[in-house]
Design a protein around this motif. Sequence first.
Motif, PDB file in Angstrom:
ATOM      1  N   ASN A  60     -16.730   1.923  33.973  1.00  0.00           N
ATOM      2  CA  ASN A  60     -17.114   3.263  33.235  1.00  0.00           C
ATOM      3  C   ASN A  60     -17.961   2.871  32.258  1.00  0.00           C
ATOM      4  OD1 ASN A  60     -15.257   4.719  34.781  1.00  0.00           O
ATOM      5  ND2 ASN A  60     -13.654   4.602  33.327  1.00  0.00           N
ATOM      6  N   ILE A  61     -17.914   1.744  31.389  1.00  0.00           N
ATOM      7  CA  ILE A  61     -18.821   1.652  30.211  1.00  0.00           C
ATOM      8  C   ILE A  61     -20.359   1.210  31.047  1.00  0.00           C
ATOM      9  CG2 ILE A  61     -19.787  -0.248  28.742  1.00  0.00           C
ATOM     10  CD1 ILE A  61     -16.514  -0.361  27.819  1.00  0.00           C
ATOM     11  N   VAL A  62     -20.341   0.347  32.147  1.00  0.00           N
ATOM     12  CA  VAL A  62     -21.597   0.149  32.654  1.00  0.00           C
ATOM     13  C   VAL A  62     -22.051   1.373  33.357  1.00  0.00           C
ATOM     14  CG1 VAL A  62     -22.610  -0.956  34.734  1.00  0.00           C
ATOM     15  CG2 VAL A  62     -20.884  -2.322  33.310  1.00  0.00           C
ATOM     16  N   TYR A  63     -21.451   2.267  34.008  1.00  0.00           N
ATOM     17  CA  TYR A  63     -21.863   3.727  34.640  1.00  0.00           C
ATOM     18  C   TYR A  63     -22.587   4.424  33.321  1.00  0.00           C
ATOM     19  CZ  TYR A  63     -22.130   8.269  36.349  1.00  0.00           C
ATOM     20  OH  TYR A  63     -22.688   9.506  36.927  1.00  0.00           O
TER      21      TYR A  63
ATOM     22  N   ALA B  65     -18.408   7.112  43.444  1.00  0.00           N
ATOM     23  CA  ALA B  65     -19.077   6.581  44.247  1.00  0.00           C
ATOM     24  C   ALA B  65     -20.394   5.554  43.749  1.00  0.00           C
ATOM     25  CB  ALA B  65     -20.116   7.691  45.391  1.00  0.00           C
ATOM     26  N   ASP B  66     -20.955   5.831  42.852  1.00  0.00           N
ATOM     27  CA  ASP B  66     -21.838   5.021  41.828  1.00  0.00           C
ATOM     28  C   ASP B  66     -21.274   3.939  41.683  1.00  0.00           C
ATOM     29  OD1 ASP B  66     -24.806   5.063  40.759  1.00  0.00           O
ATOM     30  OD2 ASP B  66     -23.382   4.454  39.094  1.00  0.00           O
TER      31      ASP B  66
ATOM     32  N   CYS C   2     -26.518   5.671  32.839  1.00  0.00           N
ATOM     33  CA  CYS C   2     -26.871   6.947  32.734  1.00  0.00           C
ATOM     34  C   CYS C   2     -27.635   7.061  31.440  1.00  0.00           C
ATOM     35  CB  CYS C   2     -25.667   7.921  32.772  1.00  0.00           C
ATOM     36  SG  CYS C   2     -24.904   8.067  34.210  1.00  0.00           S
ATOM     37  N   PHE C   3     -27.373   6.659  30.369  1.00  0.00           N
ATOM     38  CA  PHE C   3     -28.051   6.543  29.060  1.00  0.00           C
ATOM     39  C   PHE C   3     -29.553   5.913  29.176  1.00  0.00           C
ATOM     40  CE2 PHE C   3     -29.252   4.780  25.022  1.00  0.00           C
ATOM     41  CZ  PHE C   3     -29.292   5.661  24.255  1.00  0.00           C
ATOM     42  N   LEU C   4     -29.521   4.889  29.867  1.00  0.00           N
ATOM     43  CA  LEU C   4     -30.877   4.238  30.096  1.00  0.00           C
ATOM     44  C   LEU C   4     -31.794   5.267  30.773  1.00  0.00           C
ATOM     45  CD1 LEU C   4     -29.919   0.658  30.274  1.00  0.00           C
ATOM     46  CD2 LEU C   4     -31.114   1.559  28.336  1.00  0.00           C
TER      47      LEU C   4
END
Length: 108
Positions: free
Chosen positions: A90-93, A64-65, A97-99
């Motif tokens: 997936n990389i952007v997600y 969904a995100d 999340c990391f940030l």
Amino acid sequence: MREGLLDKTNTVYRSKANEEFMEKQGFVSKVHRKKPHLKPMPLHIQRSNAGKSVIRSRVEHVFADQKSQTGLFIRAVGITRAAVRIGIANIVYNMRCFLFLEQISITA
């Protein structure tokens, strides 16, 4: 290997045939049970579905995100292009999340 995964008779709903097949293969079913028509859902089924929903929601929130934030809609010629677009999403997600987690650790 893919032939074993793809089964045209398999549905997203719980069925006696699917349950028997999974049991013979040594799997535990994680498919939600439907509410009986015009009856309240029994408490043990309600609790079982709730436990399954915890896992399911964690997975579905990622999709969904990706769809809402990146506008992910795959319409590409060829599986390679589609795979690349999904990989980039997936990389952007994961970067977002990391940030987010990094920002939380800095402020805490």
